[in-house]
Design a protein around this motif. Structure first.
Motif, PDB file in Angstrom:
ATOM      1  N   ILE A  13      44.713  34.688  39.370  1.00 25.84           N
ATOM      2  CA  ILE A  13      43.217  35.085  38.862  1.00 25.84           C
ATOM      3  C   ILE A  13      42.846  33.980  37.759  1.00 25.84           C
ATOM      4  N   ARG A  14      43.822  33.590  36.966  1.00 24.48           N
ATOM      5  CA  ARG A  14      43.757  32.792  35.896  1.00 24.48           C
ATOM      6  C   ARG A  14      43.185  31.414  36.274  1.00 24.48           C
ATOM      7  N   LYS A  15      43.989  30.936  37.221  1.00 20.75           N
ATOM      8  CA  LYS A  15      43.680  29.543  37.887  1.00 20.75           C
ATOM      9  C   LYS A  15      42.276  29.731  38.500  1.00 20.75           C
ATOM     10  N   ASN A  16      41.853  30.732  39.234  1.00 19.23           N
ATOM     11  CA  ASN A  16      40.489  30.756  40.010  1.00 19.23           C
ATOM     12  C   ASN A  16      39.561  30.907  38.916  1.00 19.23           C
ATOM     13  N   TYR A  18      31.914  47.111  33.144  1.00 15.83           N
ATOM     14  CA  TYR A  18      33.198  47.804  33.486  1.00 15.83           C
ATOM     15  C   TYR A  18      33.670  47.229  34.793  1.00 15.83           C
ATOM     16  N   LEU A  19      34.991  47.500  35.314  1.00 14.35           N
ATOM     17  CA  LEU A  19      35.486  47.248  36.465  1.00 14.35           C
ATOM     18  C   LEU A  19      35.526  48.644  37.271  1.00 14.35           C
ATOM     19  N   ASN A  20      35.014  48.237  38.148  1.00 11.15           N
ATOM     20  CA  ASN A  20      34.996  49.333  39.352  1.00 11.15           C
ATOM     21  C   ASN A  20      36.256  49.442  40.277  1.00 11.15           C
ATOM     22  N   ASN A  21      36.274  50.309  41.268  1.00 11.99           N
ATOM     23  CA  ASN A  21      37.458  50.299  42.041  1.00 11.99           C
ATOM     24  C   ASN A  21      37.692  49.236  42.965  1.00 11.99           C
ATOM     25  N   LYS A  22      36.649  48.766  43.393  1.00  7.17           N
ATOM     26  CA  LYS A  22      36.830  47.194  44.516  1.00  7.17           C
ATOM     27  C   LYS A  22      37.144  46.104  43.377  1.00  7.17           C
ATOM     28  N   ASP A  23      36.742  45.945  42.263  1.00  9.64           N
ATOM     29  CA  ASP A  23      37.414  45.113  41.189  1.00  9.64           C
ATOM     30  C   ASP A  23      38.834  45.197  40.916  1.00  9.64           C
ATOM     31  N   LYS A  24      39.171  46.478  40.738  1.00  8.36           N
ATOM     32  CA  LYS A  24      40.685  46.798  40.351  1.00  8.36           C
ATOM     33  C   LYS A  24      41.640  46.500  41.544  1.00  8.36           C
ATOM     34  N   ASP A  25      41.032  46.586  42.797  1.00  6.21           N
ATOM     35  CA  ASP A  25      41.749  46.486  43.941  1.00  6.21           C
ATOM     36  C   ASP A  25      42.002  45.192  44.247  1.00  6.21           C
ATOM     37  N   TYR A  26      40.892  44.340  43.732  1.00  4.49           N
ATOM     38  CA  TYR A  26      41.019  42.771  44.015  1.00  4.49           C
ATOM     39  C   TYR A  26      41.972  42.168  43.120  1.00  4.49           C
ATOM     40  N   ILE A  27      42.101  42.826  41.723  1.00  4.37           N
ATOM     41  CA  ILE A  27      43.195  42.281  40.892  1.00  4.37           C
ATOM     42  C   ILE A  27      44.408  42.720  41.099  1.00  4.37           C
ATOM     43  N   ALA A  28      44.608  44.068  41.863  1.00  2.00           N
ATOM     44  CA  ALA A  28      45.881  44.554  42.224  1.00  2.00           C
ATOM     45  C   ALA A  28      46.569  43.723  43.466  1.00  2.00           C
ATOM     46  N   LYS A  29      45.574  43.050  44.139  1.00  2.07           N
ATOM     47  CA  LYS A  29      46.343  42.405  45.294  1.00  2.07           C
ATOM     48  C   LYS A  29      46.736  40.805  44.938  1.00  2.07           C
ATOM     49  N   ARG A  30      46.288  40.502  43.669  1.00  2.00           N
ATOM     50  CA  ARG A  30      46.574  38.977  43.196  1.00  2.00           C
ATOM     51  C   ARG A  30      47.422  39.177  41.906  1.00  2.00           C
ATOM     52  N   ASP A  31      48.229  38.025  41.758  1.00  2.00           N
ATOM     53  CA  ASP A  31      48.862  37.755  40.469  1.00  2.00           C
ATOM     54  C   ASP A  31      48.047  37.321  39.579  1.00  2.00           C
ATOM     55  N   TRP A  32      48.421  37.717  38.232  1.00  2.00           N
ATOM     56  CA  TRP A  32      47.445  37.036  37.032  1.00  2.00           C
ATOM     57  C   TRP A  32      47.381  35.618  37.123  1.00  2.00           C
ATOM     58  N   ASN A  33      48.500  35.147  37.413  1.00  2.00           N
ATOM     59  CA  ASN A  33      48.235  33.476  37.179  1.00  2.00           C
ATOM     60  C   ASN A  33      47.277  32.904  38.069  1.00  2.00           C
TER      61      ASN A  33
END
Length: 142
Positions: free
Chosen positions: A62-65, A45-60
């Motif tokens: 994250i996809r590139k990385n 599952y994604l915890n709050n840290k993971d969700k915060d990481y995603i929220a601070k970046r755009d999907w493109n």
């Protein structure tokens, strides 16, 4: 009773790797349904840290990385630490968690769950397939 992990492709289809054309038409719901029958795969599952990481970046981004990680850690034909190359801790990089949840964490799991044989370099299509599965899992769990 021990939960048995199910392969994504029935035994009849294990003779050869499905073409990228077939994979592009795979239904994510089917993939994730099969993975959900594994106690191990469904425990991620994604915890709050993971969700915060995603929220601070755009999907493109994250996809590139994620594509970069797949090209370096999953795509090579020979991975010296195969089976141990993907961290399982939260808060580092959420796609690592998604790799474990989707069976895209090492070549052994990738072969078992996605019927893409180890021992050879992954094609660009196979790498994109792994990225697509990981990204879909992340989007469903944010």
């Amino acid at each position: 009773m021990k939960t048995q992990e199910l392969d994504l492709f029935p035994i009849d289809n294990q003779k050869e790797c499905p073409s990228s054309e077939v994979k592009s038409k795979l239904d994510f719901d089917n993939i994730f349904d099969r993975l959900s029958h594994s106690k191990f795969r469904s425990s991620f599952y994604l915890n709050n840290k993971d969700k915060d990481y995603i929220a601070k970046r755009d999907w493109n981004t994250i996809r590139k990385n994620t594509a970069d990680i797949i090209s370096k850690r999953l795509a090579p034909a020979d991975i010296p630490n195969d089976g141990r190359q993907t961290p399982m801790r939260h808060g580092i990089f959420p796609p690592f968690i998604a790799q474990h949840a989707t069976g895209c964490c090492c070549r052994g799991c990738f072969e078992k769950w996605h019927n893409i044989p180890k021992g050879r370099q992954l094609s660009e299509d196979e790498q994109q397939y792994a990225v697509d599965v990981i990204m879909e899992w992340l989007k469903r769990h944010v």
